[in-house]
Motif scaffolding. Structure first.
Motif, short mmCIF file in Angstrom:
data_model
loop_
_atom_site.label_atom_id
_atom_site.label_comp_id
_atom_site.label_asym_id
_atom_site.label_seq_id
_atom_site.Cartn_x
_atom_site.Cartn_y
_atom_site.Cartn_z
N GLY A 16 0.81 -1.22 0.00
CA GLY A 16 0.00 0.00 0.00
C GLY A 16 0.84 1.26 0.00
O GLY A 16 0.57 2.21 0.74
N THR A 17 1.84 1.30 -0.89
CA THR A 17 2.80 2.43 -0.86
C THR A 17 2.15 3.77 -1.21
O THR A 17 2.65 4.81 -0.82
N PHE A 19 -0.34 4.98 0.01
CA PHE A 19 -0.89 5.61 1.22
C PHE A 19 0.16 5.76 2.33
O PHE A 19 -0.20 5.89 3.49
N LEU A 20 1.43 5.73 1.92
CA LEU A 20 2.47 6.02 2.93
C LEU A 20 2.40 7.50 3.30
O LEU A 20 2.04 8.31 2.45
N THR A 23 0.34 3.78 5.82
CA THR A 23 0.43 2.32 5.70
C THR A 23 1.74 1.74 6.25
O THR A 23 1.97 0.54 6.14
N LYS A 24 2.54 2.61 6.86
CA LYS A 24 3.74 2.09 7.53
C LYS A 24 3.30 1.20 8.71
O LYS A 24 3.91 0.17 8.99
N PRO A 27 -2.52 -1.39 7.97
CA PRO A 27 -2.72 -2.03 6.67
C PRO A 27 -3.68 -1.22 5.81
O PRO A 27 -4.64 -0.65 6.34
N LYS A 28 -3.39 -1.15 4.52
CA LYS A 28 -4.26 -0.38 3.60
C LYS A 28 -5.72 -0.82 3.73
O LYS A 28 -6.63 0.01 3.67
N GLU A 29 -5.92 -2.11 3.93
CA GLU A 29 -7.28 -2.66 4.01
C GLU A 29 -8.03 -2.17 5.23
O GLU A 29 -9.24 -2.33 5.35
N LEU A 31 -7.80 1.08 6.23
CA LEU A 31 -8.13 2.50 6.09
C LEU A 31 -9.64 2.62 6.00
O LEU A 31 -10.31 1.78 5.41
N LYS A 62 -0.03 -7.20 9.15
CA LYS A 62 -1.44 -7.18 8.78
C LYS A 62 -2.34 -7.72 9.91
O LYS A 62 -3.49 -8.09 9.68
N ASP A 132 -9.37 -2.69 -2.48
CA ASP A 132 -9.16 -1.31 -2.97
C ASP A 132 -10.36 -0.84 -3.76
O ASP A 132 -10.68 0.33 -3.78
#
Ligand code: UTP
Length: 287
Positions: A16-17, A19-20, A23-24, A27-29, A31, A62, A132
């Motif tokens: 998920g770069t 959203f850096l 996302t560090k 997890p993007k999922e 958000l 994750k 996504d």
């Protein structure tokens, strides 16, 4: 009669770069779109489409995804004490209605590589959901696709028209259609430049795949971006078995990008009377 699709695979191993730095550590999922994480929308769609086994392909960092579908005893007892049980009901409703299977993808080598990890628990056609892509539709898109599968068999991918200048962001199909809705796919190309794109029909993140896909996933080599691409395996599958494209009914939001997430947030907020009033007031007063 064709076997009902009961399993949905959720590849959630990517970094998920886009959203850096968020996302560090998130997890993007996870958000949130208004008040639910992206994974919630995808799992809810699969359950509403009749699926009851969710296979999550996870990776390092994750843990929050699996926690979300587990009981949170401390939180639940606090909410019970405060008579606010309904606040946790939504996520429990999903966990109560499906079995969750977690498989680790130890090296995130691409979407195709993630899907391959599901092979030990799959021996029938199955769905794939990329969280996504949030799709707002009257009939869940996976249900629309499962209906096509029931009538035609083979595999089904969700497709939509995109501006020709945007083809390098998608898998793009070469296909024919009788009715302008269901297409028979001859060929797929991952992220072609506009001049090389076979059409402006792009694949979005919903698939129903024959389990023969695993054979092709093992054959392919890293493709676009040096990743093992699911599109390349579906392209091989389409040479041997029917693969259909469904131009689904619904509005898709690319929540893997900041602009798409923002658009989805506004569109979903406008469906809620209270939030809609806030947005209108803000637009009137500030812009
Ligand atoms: P994306 O191409 O969107 O990659 O993956 P990403 O890492 O999630 O996000 P960006 O581009 O760096 O911002 C599409 C889907 O495939 C999963 C992702 O989690 C996402 O659901 N994926 C990707 C995996 O599960 N494993 C991988 O090795 C790669």
């Amino acid at each position: 009669m064709r076997k009902k699709i009961t399993k949905a695979v959720f590849p959630v191993g990517g970094f998920g770069t886009r959203f850096l730095p968020a996302t560090k550590s998130v997890p993007k999922e996870m958000l949130t779109l208004i008040d639910k994480p992206l994974i919630h929308y995808g799992v809810e769609e699969a359950i509403k489409s009749g699926m009851d086994k969710m296979i999550l392909i996870t990776g390092r960092g994750k843990g929050a995804v699996s926690d979300y579908f587990d009981h949170s005893y401390e939180l639940e007892s606090l909410l019970r004490f405060k008579h606010k049980e309904e606040l946790i009901a939504d996520s429990n409703r999903l966990s109560d209605n499906a079995t969750f299977i977690y498989i680790r993808q130890r090296n995130p080598l691409g979407l195709g590589h993630a899907i391959m990890r599901a092979e030990p628990v799959i021996d029938e056609p199955f769905a794939v959901v990329l969280t996504d892509d949030v799709i707002d539709s009257e009939i869940p898109v996976l249900k629309q696709m499962a209906d096509v599968y029931e009538n035609y068999g083979g595999s089904v991918v969700a497709i939509m028209e995109v501006d020709k200048s945007q083809t390098s962001k998608y898998g793009v199909v070469e296909a024919e259609s009788q009715d302008g809705k269901i297409y028979k796919i001859n060929r797929l190309v991952e992220k072609p430049e506009p001049e090389k794109a076979p059409s402006n029909l792009a694949v979005v993140g919903r698939y129903i795949l024959s389990d023969a896909i695993f054979k092709y996933l093992k054959q392919i080599r890293p493709g676009a971006g040096g990743e093992i691409q699911l599109t390349d395996a579906i392209n091989l599958l389409a040479q041997d078995e029917p693969v259909y494209g469904l131009k689904f009914s619904g509005k898709r939001y690319d929540c893997g990008s900041k602009a798409g997430m923002l658009e989805a947030t506004i569109a979903f907020a406008m469906k809620d009377d209270v939030l809609k009033r806030s947005i209108k007031k803000m637009c009137k007063n500030r812009f």
